[in-house]
Every structure is written in C-alpha cells, then in structure tokens.
Design an enzyme around this catalytic site. Structure first.
Site, PDB file in Angstrom:
ATOM      1  N   ARG A  15      11.942 -63.459 -44.753  1.00 46.76           N
ATOM      2  CA  ARG A  15      10.560 -63.189 -44.337  1.00 46.76           C
ATOM      3  C   ARG A  15       9.536 -64.052 -45.073  1.00 46.76           C
ATOM      4  O   ARG A  15       8.378 -64.125 -44.671  1.00 46.76           O
ATOM      5  CB  ARG A  15      10.246 -61.702 -44.526  1.00 46.76           C
ATOM      6  CG  ARG A  15      10.835 -60.818 -43.423  1.00 46.76           C
ATOM      7  CD  ARG A  15      10.591 -59.358 -43.694  1.00 46.76           C
ATOM      8  NE  ARG A  15      11.519 -58.832 -44.685  1.00 46.76           N
ATOM      9  CZ  ARG A  15      11.509 -57.570 -45.133  1.00 46.76           C
ATOM     10  NH1 ARG A  15      10.593 -56.728 -44.680  1.00 46.76           N
ATOM     11  NH2 ARG A  15      12.393 -57.166 -46.025  1.00 46.76           N
ATOM     12  N   THR A  79      23.175 -54.120 -52.518  1.00 46.47           N
ATOM     13  CA  THR A  79      22.846 -54.082 -53.951  1.00 46.47           C
ATOM     14  C   THR A  79      24.030 -53.624 -54.799  1.00 46.47           C
ATOM     15  O   THR A  79      24.235 -54.127 -55.909  1.00 46.47           O
ATOM     16  CB  THR A  79      21.652 -53.162 -54.182  1.00 46.47           C
ATOM     17  OG1 THR A  79      21.892 -51.887 -53.543  1.00 46.47           O
ATOM     18  CG2 THR A  79      20.375 -53.761 -53.612  1.00 46.47           C
ATOM     19  N   GLY A 137      13.739 -46.062 -49.888  1.00 41.30           N
ATOM     20  CA  GLY A 137      14.665 -44.941 -49.963  1.00 41.30           C
ATOM     21  C   GLY A 137      13.977 -43.728 -50.567  1.00 41.30           C
ATOM     22  O   GLY A 137      13.227 -43.855 -51.548  1.00 41.30           O
ATOM     23  N   ASN A 225       8.316 -59.226 -50.231  1.00 39.57           N
ATOM     24  CA  ASN A 225       9.172 -59.607 -49.109  1.00 39.57           C
ATOM     25  C   ASN A 225       8.572 -60.702 -48.242  1.00 39.57           C
ATOM     26  O   ASN A 225       9.279 -61.333 -47.465  1.00 39.57           O
ATOM     27  CB  ASN A 225       9.486 -58.386 -48.243  1.00 39.57           C
ATOM     28  CG  ASN A 225      10.375 -57.400 -48.957  1.00 39.57           C
ATOM     29  OD1 ASN A 225      11.414 -57.762 -49.479  1.00 39.57           O
ATOM     30  ND2 ASN A 225       9.947 -56.145 -49.014  1.00 39.57           N
ATOM     31  N   ASN A 375     -22.037 -94.550 -79.672  1.00 38.56           N
ATOM     32  CA  ASN A 375     -22.420 -94.401 -78.270  1.00 38.56           C
ATOM     33  C   ASN A 375     -21.634 -95.394 -77.413  1.00 38.56           C
ATOM     34  O   ASN A 375     -21.649 -96.603 -77.665  1.00 38.56           O
ATOM     35  CB  ASN A 375     -23.920 -94.655 -78.099  1.00 38.56           C
ATOM     36  CG  ASN A 375     -24.389 -94.356 -76.686  1.00 38.56           C
ATOM     37  OD1 ASN A 375     -24.712 -93.224 -76.344  1.00 38.56           O
ATOM     38  ND2 ASN A 375     -24.435 -95.380 -75.852  1.00 38.56           N
TER      39      ASN A 375
END
Length: 454
Positions: A15, A79, A137, A225, A375
């Site tokens: 995505r 997972t 979940g 995501n 200068n």
C-alpha cells in the site's frame, strides 16, 4: 535474564506503492525501523534480531552499521511464522520482546514494562483503546476481566467488532513458552496465516498470566501502512518535538511549521520563524534568532547570533553575535568567530573567519583562514581548486579585499594589506602593502559603437 528483541520487518508494504521496503520510509528523516532500533538499544544488554524478507538486501545495506542479527523470512506466512524464523538465534532461557519495523514511535519505557512482565513469568501484552478500532485485532476478556484471546478483524463476530480495546502486536514472552507455542499455530483462519496473536489463547488455557500494558498515547503504537498514515505520524511527531523546544525556552512562530530531523538543544530566548528544518545535532545558544526558510544541520549557533532567511548551514560553528545571510550557504568546516558577518549570496567551505570580519555579498570563500576585522569585497572568490588539489588562502587581520577579486591559492595576504578591486592575486601580499593586479585600462576616442544590421 537475557533479553532478545525480535523486530519484524519482512513485509512488502504494497500500500506504500514504493520499490523501497516500507520500514525504510522515514519519519523525521530517519527510517522507521531505525527509530525502533534506537529505542530498543536502550534496553540494557538486549540482543536485536531483524526478520527481513521483501527488499532484504536494501534493508541489510541500510542497517549495515547496526549490531543486529538478520533472519530471512522467505515466505510471508504471518507474524507467528515471522517470529519463528528468529527463534534459533535467541536464548531459550531468556525473554523475547516482539516489535514491528513499521511502528516507529514506541517508547523505551513501554518496552521495558513489557520485558519486566515477561521476566516475572507473565506474558506482557501491549493494548490500546481506540475510538475507531477498525482493522485491529480485538482483545477478548472474560467475566473477571482477564485476557483470554485476540480475535482478528476478519474473524471477529458482530459483537466482538464493538470492542474498542485492540492489539498492537507488541508483546514480551518468556522464550521457552514461545518455543513451545509457535509450532502449534494453525493457518486455519480468514487470512490463511500463522497469527502470533493465537498464543494469547494458548497462554490463557495453560494458566499463564497475561499482563496488559498501555502506551502513553495511541500514536506511540500507530503503524504505517500507506503514505497518508506516514504523513500523519510525521506531523504528530514534529508537533511533539516543537512542544519540547518551546518548553526549553524557544519561541516558535508556528509550531506546525518547524521540522526536527535529529536533536536540537536550545538555551533560553531563542526565536525560530516558520519553515525551519533542523537535521542531526544542532545547538542554539541563548538569544539566537532563526529567520524563515533556513536549514541547519549538525551545527552550533552562538548566543545572540541571527541567521537570516533562506540560509543553509551544515556542520559548522557560528560564534556569538554573528550575522549570517540572507541566502547564505555555510558549508562544512566553516568557523565564524564572534561578531563575524557572512551576507547574502555568500558561500563558505572550510573557512575560518576571524572576529569582526565581514564577507557581505556575492562571494565564495573556501579553504581559507581570515583574520580579525577584515573586509572581503563583493564578488571575491578564493580559487582553492586547481583541478586536482585544494589549497589554502591565508588572509591576515585588518585586510581590505576590493570587489571582484580572485585569490589564487595557495596565497597569503598579510595583515593590514589592501587589494585593489578587480585584481587576480597569485603572489603573497606583504603586511600593509597595496596589491593591484589587473589589466591596464585603455580609452579610445574614435571607437565606433556597433549598430544593428538591417
């Protein structure tokens, strides 16, 4: 007891619509997985394991200087499967903390609480309450409020979808329990994956206490995501950094328009205008003013100095009461002493600029040492590069360099000397001498000005 930290970083992140692995996308100029690693390093004595898959070579290259063990997950099967790939490298008598490479802002205090739960023999689980829990979940509790399971969104019933306490995926577990539970996972679910979250039900069934911890705020456990979520997390993170600056004594014209991609240390009474970007380690002493649209990287700005609009400063030291810009470019190795000035459209590189000296307009000064109260006229350049080597230009105190001068290095201009405008200096100029090195002017009275051809 030893602690092993397993960081899951194998996902493709489709995505994100990017050829770059998702976890290498940056928050505050640093890859998300690096944020996770940097926090994990604060857990004393921990060993870190990174599970890689999609873009494995890119990840290994980006983390080549990190002390980590890489484990390849050739197939992304969930997972639980990802954590199982790292288990051969962990201490079975220790505890394992599981983190995610796309959840970059989890604080070390939160991680440590989970580890402490696991050290005590519990399963430490990080949960968060969300007003809009869609996609997460759900945490299932029994009548006595004990956690007994986690149900993924796609497997949840209508009643379970109303639960607002959700799983972050972050947990710490006694490693010997992981070794026992992970081989028992099943892919019999809507995703066809081996869910790590299924070990929660196993723990509950076997009487293992599940201790839930909660983050200080939901952004601490917010995953990324897509690029919209990445931008949202970036803005939240930057606002937190801006608030810390203000609490430390900085006035920000607009806290939403300052970006900190590293660490900024401020003393009191610092003023920072809009669209300022800080990178690396930056120190702003008391009374510093930063005008709009500046970029400051790995530099120190001395007290009461003013950095004017649209100036870039990299790896340099600006002394007290200096004036820099607008539209100046201060390149690495520049050192400005107190009261020095570098003006508009001036570029410096490895230049040591003495107290009270001025380079006010349209000049390039590189590989140079400039004394006090000197200068440098408009249009002056130090010709420091001969096509092969860089050479030094050494300018003394109280020198006046006229406009449009070229100083061909290596060359020295002594203290009190004057260089006439338009000169090309190739030889040393002694103290208090006047040097003029330019073509003789010729005036022609009978010169015919060109006219346009018909």
């Amino acid at each position: 007891m030893t602690t092993d930290i397993v960081i899951l970083a194998a996902g493709q992140g489709s995505r994100m619509k990017s050829s770059l692995p998702k976890v290498l996308h940056a928050v505050a100029g640093k890859p998300m997985v690096k944020h996770v690693l940097d926090q994990a390093r604060n857990i004393k004595g921990a060993s870190v394991h990174v599970v890689i898959g999609h873009g494995a070579e890119l990840l290994q290259g980006a983390l080549s200087e990190e002390r980590v063990t890489f484990t390849l997950q050739e197939q992304q099967l969930g997972t639980g499967h990802a954590v199982a790939q790292a288990l051969p490298n962990v201490d079975p008598e220790g505890v394992t903390l599981i983190l995610y490479g796309d959840v970059p802002l989890t604080r070390v205090d939160t991680m440590q609480q989970l580890v402490s739960s696991a050290v005590a023999g519990h399963l430490g689980l990080l949960t968060v309450h969300l007003q809009q829990p869609a996609g997460y979940g759900r945490i299932i509790r029994n009548a006595t409020n004990d956690v007994i399971a986690i149900v993924e969104q796609k497997d949840a019933s209508a009643a379970q979808l109303l639960i607002t306490e959700v799983n972050t995926g972050i947990m710490a577990v006694p490693t010997h329990l992981l070794l026992k539970w992970l081989p028992l996972l099943s892919a019999n679910n809507a995703q066809g994956e081996y869910y790590l979250t299924d070990i929660i039900a196993m723990a509950a069934e076997q009487g293992i206490s599940i201790e839930t911890q909660h983050p200080a705020c939901e952004q601490e456990v917010q995953g990324v995501n897509n690029r919209v979520q990445l931008a949202e997390l970036e803005r939240w993170y930057q606002l937190q950094q801006a608030q810390l600056l203000m609490l430390d004594g900085a006035t920000l014209a607009d806290p939403s328009r300052v970006d900190i991609r590293g660490k900024v240390t401020v003393a009191g009474d610092v003023i920072i205008d809009i669209n300022v970007v800080f990178e690396g380690d930056v120190v702003l002493e008391r009374g510093v003013v930063i005008e709009p649209n500046c970029i400051i990287k790995n530099s120190v700005i001395g007290e009461n100095s003013r950095i004017k609009a649209n100036t870039i400063i990299e790896e340099s030291t600006i002394g007290a009461c200096c004036d820099v810009g607008p539209f100046a470019r201060i390149r690495p190795g520049t050192q400005m002493a107190s009261g020095a000035k570098v003006g508009n459209f001036v570029e410096t590189k490895k230049a040591i600029i003495g107290e009270g000296s001025k380079i006010s307009h349209l000049s390039y000064v590189g590989d140079a040492i400039i004394g006090k109260n000197t200068n440098i006229g408009a249009g002056t350049i130090t010709c420091n590069y001969d096509g092969v080597n860089k050479s030094l230009t050494d300018i003394g105190d109280n020198v006046f360099i006229g406009s449009n001068t070229s100083l061909v290095a290596p060359v020295k201009v002594g203290s009190g000397a004057t260089v006439g405008a338009g000169s090309t200096i190739t030889k040393e100029v002694a103290d208090s001498h006047l040097a003029v090195a330019r073509g003789k002017q010729t005036n022609l009275s009978n010169w015919q000005r060109p006219v346009k051809k018909s």
